[in-house]
Design an enzyme around this catalytic site. Structure first.
Site, PDB file in Angstrom:
ATOM      1  N   GLU A   1       0.738  -1.158  -0.066  1.00 29.08           N
ATOM      2  CA  GLU A   1       0.010   0.164  -0.039  1.00 29.08           C
ATOM      3  C   GLU A   1       0.854   1.272  -0.078  1.00 29.08           C
ATOM      4  O   GLU A   1       2.044   1.407  -0.320  1.00 29.08           O
ATOM      5  CB  GLU A   1      -0.855   0.124   1.245  1.00 29.08           C
ATOM      6  CG  GLU A   1      -1.996  -1.078   1.174  1.00 29.08           C
ATOM      7  CD  GLU A   1      -2.808  -1.236   2.464  1.00 29.08           C
ATOM      8  OE1 GLU A   1      -2.941  -0.209   3.132  1.00 29.08           O
ATOM      9  OE2 GLU A   1      -3.394  -2.414   2.787  1.00 29.08           O
TER      10      GLU A   1
ATOM     11  N   LYS B   1      -5.084  10.933  15.468  1.00 32.40           N
ATOM     12  CA  LYS B   1      -4.567  12.002  16.237  1.00 32.40           C
ATOM     13  C   LYS B   1      -5.103  13.564  15.569  1.00 32.40           C
ATOM     14  O   LYS B   1      -5.331  14.650  16.140  1.00 32.40           O
ATOM     15  CB  LYS B   1      -3.183  12.125  16.696  1.00 32.40           C
ATOM     16  CG  LYS B   1      -2.985  11.428  17.716  1.00 32.40           C
ATOM     17  CD  LYS B   1      -3.776  10.000  17.844  1.00 32.40           C
ATOM     18  CE  LYS B   1      -3.166   8.985  18.572  1.00 32.40           C
ATOM     19  NZ  LYS B   1      -3.741   7.593  18.332  1.00 32.40           N
TER      20      LYS B   1
ATOM     21  N   GLY C   1     -15.578  -2.161  22.580  1.00 26.90           N
ATOM     22  CA  GLY C   1     -14.182  -2.312  23.115  1.00 26.90           C
ATOM     23  C   GLY C   1     -13.854  -0.860  23.713  1.00 26.90           C
ATOM     24  O   GLY C   1     -13.675   0.073  23.051  1.00 26.90           O
TER      25      GLY C   1
ATOM     26  N   ILE D   1      -8.171   2.275  21.126  1.00 25.47           N
ATOM     27  CA  ILE D   1      -8.888   2.882  20.109  1.00 25.47           C
ATOM     28  C   ILE D   1     -10.180   3.144  20.502  1.00 25.47           C
ATOM     29  O   ILE D   1     -10.753   4.288  20.111  1.00 25.47           O
ATOM     30  CB  ILE D   1      -8.749   1.896  18.986  1.00 25.47           C
ATOM     31  CG1 ILE D   1      -7.537   1.346  18.323  1.00 25.47           C
ATOM     32  CG2 ILE D   1      -9.699   1.901  17.663  1.00 25.47           C
ATOM     33  CD1 ILE D   1      -7.439   0.247  17.181  1.00 25.47           C
TER      34      ILE D   1
ATOM     35  N   ARG E   1      -6.557  -6.074  17.741  1.00 24.38           N
ATOM     36  CA  ARG E   1      -5.616  -6.417  16.302  1.00 24.38           C
ATOM     37  C   ARG E   1      -4.974  -7.672  16.391  1.00 24.38           C
ATOM     38  O   ARG E   1      -4.642  -8.154  17.313  1.00 24.38           O
ATOM     39  CB  ARG E   1      -4.741  -5.134  15.823  1.00 24.38           C
ATOM     40  CG  ARG E   1      -5.681  -3.919  15.768  1.00 24.38           C
ATOM     41  CD  ARG E   1      -4.653  -2.494  15.550  1.00 24.38           C
ATOM     42  NE  ARG E   1      -3.905  -2.760  14.378  1.00 24.38           N
ATOM     43  CZ  ARG E   1      -4.318  -2.497  13.137  1.00 24.38           C
ATOM     44  NH1 ARG E   1      -5.554  -1.712  12.976  1.00 24.38           N
ATOM     45  NH2 ARG E   1      -3.765  -2.583  12.022  1.00 24.38           N
TER      46      ARG E   1
ATOM     47  N   HIS F   1       8.827  27.383  35.475  1.00 22.99           N
ATOM     48  CA  HIS F   1       7.523  27.736  36.292  1.00 22.99           C
ATOM     49  C   HIS F   1       6.997  28.854  35.438  1.00 22.99           C
ATOM     50  O   HIS F   1       7.769  29.835  34.830  1.00 22.99           O
ATOM     51  CB  HIS F   1       7.562  28.313  37.610  1.00 22.99           C
ATOM     52  CG  HIS F   1       6.468  28.917  38.155  1.00 22.99           C
ATOM     53  ND1 HIS F   1       5.475  28.179  38.610  1.00 22.99           N
ATOM     54  CD2 HIS F   1       5.959  30.094  38.311  1.00 22.99           C
ATOM     55  CE1 HIS F   1       4.569  28.773  39.190  1.00 22.99           C
ATOM     56  NE2 HIS F   1       4.772  30.013  38.901  1.00 22.99           N
TER      57      HIS F   1
HETATM   58  P1  NAI Z   1      -7.169  -3.177  22.825  1.00 24.17           P
HETATM   59  O1  NAI Z   1      -6.824  -4.444  23.122  1.00 24.17           O
HETATM   60  O2  NAI Z   1      -6.522  -2.111  23.310  1.00 24.17           O
HETATM   61  O3  NAI Z   1      -8.822  -3.125  23.340  1.00 24.17           O
HETATM   62  C1  NAI Z   1      -9.902  -3.901  22.952  1.00 24.17           C
HETATM   63  C2  NAI Z   1     -10.980  -3.980  24.103  1.00 24.17           C
HETATM   64  O4  NAI Z   1     -12.161  -4.680  23.483  1.00 24.17           O
HETATM   65  C3  NAI Z   1     -10.383  -4.923  25.230  1.00 24.17           C
HETATM   66  O5  NAI Z   1     -10.744  -4.132  26.078  1.00 24.17           O
HETATM   67  C4  NAI Z   1     -11.490  -6.028  25.306  1.00 24.17           C
HETATM   68  O6  NAI Z   1     -11.643  -6.324  26.585  1.00 24.17           O
HETATM   69  C5  NAI Z   1     -12.646  -5.582  24.624  1.00 24.17           C
HETATM   70  N1  NAI Z   1     -13.382  -6.669  23.812  1.00 24.17           N
HETATM   71  C6  NAI Z   1     -13.112  -7.760  23.386  1.00 24.17           C
HETATM   72  N2  NAI Z   1     -14.254  -8.336  22.912  1.00 24.17           N
HETATM   73  C7  NAI Z   1     -15.395  -7.716  23.217  1.00 24.17           C
HETATM   74  C8  NAI Z   1     -16.631  -7.774  23.103  1.00 24.17           C
HETATM   75  N3  NAI Z   1     -17.178  -9.042  22.317  1.00 24.17           N
HETATM   76  N4  NAI Z   1     -17.478  -6.980  23.590  1.00 24.17           N
HETATM   77  C9  NAI Z   1     -17.008  -6.066  24.188  1.00 24.17           C
HETATM   78  N5  NAI Z   1     -15.614  -5.850  24.642  1.00 24.17           N
HETATM   79  C10 NAI Z   1     -14.880  -6.604  23.986  1.00 24.17           C
HETATM   80  O7  NAI Z   1      -7.627  -2.997  21.339  1.00 24.17           O
HETATM   81  P2  NAI Z   1      -7.871  -1.808  20.299  1.00 24.17           P
HETATM   82  O8  NAI Z   1      -8.446  -0.500  21.144  1.00 24.17           O
HETATM   83  O9  NAI Z   1      -8.754  -2.254  19.251  1.00 24.17           O
HETATM   84  O10 NAI Z   1      -6.083  -1.403  19.911  1.00 24.17           O
HETATM   85  C11 NAI Z   1      -5.657  -2.462  19.142  1.00 24.17           C
HETATM   86  C12 NAI Z   1      -4.215  -1.884  19.430  1.00 24.17           C
HETATM   87  O11 NAI Z   1      -3.609  -0.898  18.797  1.00 24.17           O
HETATM   88  C13 NAI Z   1      -3.356  -2.103  20.724  1.00 24.17           C
HETATM   89  O12 NAI Z   1      -2.417  -2.676  20.971  1.00 24.17           O
HETATM   90  C14 NAI Z   1      -3.231  -0.598  20.937  1.00 24.17           C
HETATM   91  O13 NAI Z   1      -2.314  -0.404  22.012  1.00 24.17           O
HETATM   92  C15 NAI Z   1      -2.900  -0.076  19.521  1.00 24.17           C
HETATM   93  N6  NAI Z   1      -3.279   1.420  19.527  1.00 24.17           N
HETATM   94  C16 NAI Z   1      -2.391   2.218  20.254  1.00 24.17           C
HETATM   95  C17 NAI Z   1      -2.774   3.624  20.240  1.00 24.17           C
HETATM   96  C18 NAI Z   1      -1.962   4.660  20.867  1.00 24.17           C
HETATM   97  O14 NAI Z   1      -0.994   4.243  21.313  1.00 24.17           O
HETATM   98  N7  NAI Z   1      -2.430   5.915  21.221  1.00 24.17           N
HETATM   99  C19 NAI Z   1      -4.051   4.017  19.744  1.00 24.17           C
HETATM  100  C20 NAI Z   1      -4.752   3.039  18.788  1.00 24.17           C
HETATM  101  C21 NAI Z   1      -4.093   1.726  18.893  1.00 24.17           C
END
Ligand code: NAI
Length: 458
Positions: free
Chosen positions: A36, A51, A181, A185, A275, A446
């Site tokens: 891509e 962001k 979730g 994200i 992911r 400060h």
């Molecule tokens: P995540 O693993 O952080 O959160 C997914 C959440 O979904 C979990 O809390 C889980 O318990 C919940 N879940 C799973 N199945 C479910 C269901 N059927 N019903 C209700 N809740 C459910 O994954 P996320 O937010 O998708 O992020 C993916 C990756 O991307 C992470 O490793 C994250 O660190 C990275 N990321 C980092 C960012 C940053 O550094 N600011 C920004 C965006 C993503």
């Protein structure tokens, strides 16, 4: 002589940074295969676009609230198409920077998919089906991750989005966005859509949101979001999504909360439940590497079970963060060249770009306890911080975790303005083994948010 010293598959912040490092520092002859646009998930569907949207949404919310600063802004409004256009401009701008660097460092960029057919052989296939065989000393796999859709019936209905598809949506925001979730994200998108005026509900299966972070961060973020009108339902396991009879385009989500079946209706649903590593089409017939639950297994230096082939970033599982992938890439390239790892991979900061921001590095107090470390913690409240008060910020805190006997810093968690910038000071302190007293001995200007670091270390 082989065609290249290094062929990298995947042009995200893991792959493109590694190849630039290889070309610049070691003069390696390099090729990068990317199917891509350059920049990977981070630049094209992740960190940078989210962001950028968060920035516009936060500004809008601040404009709406400007009277308390003695300002009036007249008719404040936004145009989703223009917000999206700005986002694309930011992404394109950064992407051309990467393309230019590739040219300057004489990296051969091949558009297509890379397939490893042997320890020193990669096939690059372009979109016309042309195949080019590349012979190389080393291979670096940096293919990242992709959205993992849970097996929820109805998750493929129109109106159900992943973060990738929602980021491209140009229509006006939803009346009601339901987020499945409450991880990183989920909470960042909750912040965006709440600021833009949508009703937002978050359904999280675990007992708390952002459950891999410090408990107090979860509680504080939940309280703040609730205050802004976001409904957060924890312990809620989503079971199915279907079209609602109550109106066109309305979806109904059924979930189980404490054994009771509940439902919620919304005109948009975002599924962000994690992911998974992306390895589709990566290995030629008969070729394989040691894998564990879909992740490529590597040694600490990044080398896989096949000598000369390395893997870094999301595809190896573990911490899925852009800066972690970049760091792993530099260490892997150093190892290929017989050099010591330039980056300490044991201290990886993590940030959530809500407003106020959340950042964390090292151990939480609970993690230190689980490891049997006699640890203490101290906290500075931002309510006493001049810069926080004068800029009208929400309440927040900076917490430090330290070894009781030596006062050596073990970790820090914070929720406050500029947390994502200030966390680097703690990352540096933990990496270099500083104590609280050494942190306290530093003069910070400060009035700044960073004065609270001195306060927390006092
Ligand atoms: P995540 O693993 O952080 O959160 C997914 C959440 O979904 C979990 O809390 C889980 O318990 C919940 N879940 C799973 N199945 C479910 C269901 N059927 N019903 C209700 N809740 C459910 O994954 P996320 O937010 O998708 O992020 C993916 C990756 O991307 C992470 O490793 C994250 O660190 C990275 N990321 C980092 C960012 C940053 O550094 N600011 C920004 C965006 C993503």
């Amino acid at each position: 002589m082989r065609d290249y010293d290094l062929v990298v598959i995947g042009g995200g912040p893991g792959g493109y940074e590694a190849i630039l490092y290889a070309a610049e520092k070691y003069g390696m002859r390099t090729a990068l295969i990317e199917k891509e646009a350059l920049g990977g998930t981070c630049l094209n569907h992740g960190c940078i676009p989210t962001k950028t949207l968060l920035h516009s949404a936060d500004l809008y919310r601040q404009f709406m609230d400007c009277e308390r600063f003695g300002l009036s802004a007249g008719q404040v409004s936004y145009d989703m198409e223009k917000i999206q256009a700005r986002k694309s401009e930011v992404v394109n701008n950064l992407r051309s920077g990467i393309e230019l660097l590739m040219k300057q460092k004489k990296v051969d960029v091949i558009k297509g998919t890379g397939c490893i057919i042997g320890p020193n052989e990669v096939e690059a296939k372009d979109f016309e089906g042309n195949v080019k065989k590349l012979e190389t000393e080393h291979i670096l796999i940096a293919t990242g991750s992709c959205t993992s859709m849970p097996p929820i019936p109805g998750a493929d209905l129109p109106g159900v989005y992943t973060s990738d598809t929602l980021l491209e949506r140009k229509e006006e925001p939803f009346d009601h966005l339901l987020i499945i979730g409450g991880g990183v994200i989920g909470m960042e998108f909750a912040s965006i859509y709440n600021s833009l005026g949508s009703k937002v509900t978050v359904l999280e299966a675990m007992p708390r949101i952002i459950s891999n972070m410090d408990k107090e961060l979860s509680q504080s973020l939940k309280m703040l979001m609730k205050k802004r009108g976001v409904a957060i339902i924890t312990g809620a396991m989503v079971e199915k999504i279907c079209s609602s009879e109550s109106g066109e385009g309305i979806l109904e989500c059924t979930y189980k909360e404490k054994e009771t079946v509940q439902s919620a209706k919304a005109d948009g649903i975002l599924v962000c439940t994690g992911r998974r590593p992306y390895t589709t089409g990566l290995f030629g017939e008969g070729f394989t590497l040691s894998m564990e639950r879909g992740c490529i297994v590597t040694a600490e230096n990044g080398e896989t079970s096949v000598p000369g082939i390395y893997a870094i970033g999301d595809v190896t599982g573990g911490i899925m963060l852009a800066h972690a992938a970049t760091a792993m890439g530099r260490n892997a390239v150093a190892h290929m060249n017989g050099a010591q790892p330039p980056v300490n991979l044991s201290v990886i900061p993590a940030c959530i770009y809500t407003d106020p921001e959340i950042a964390s590095v090292g151990l939480t107090a609970d993690q230190a306890k689980e490891l049997g470390i006699a640890a203490g913690s101290r906290k500075a409240l931002m309510t006493a911080n001049g810069k926080t008060v004068l800029s009208g910020q929400e309440r927040g805190f900076i917490k430090v975790v330290f070894e009781k006997e030596t006062k050596k810093l073990l970790g820090a968690q914070m929720m406050c303005a500029r947390a994502s910038d200030m966390i680097s000071e703690f990352a540096q302190a933990i990496t270099t083994g500083l104590t609280l007293d050494q942190m306290y001995s530093v003069i910070r200007p400060h009035p700044t948010f960073s004065e609270a670091i001195t306060e927390a270390c006092n």
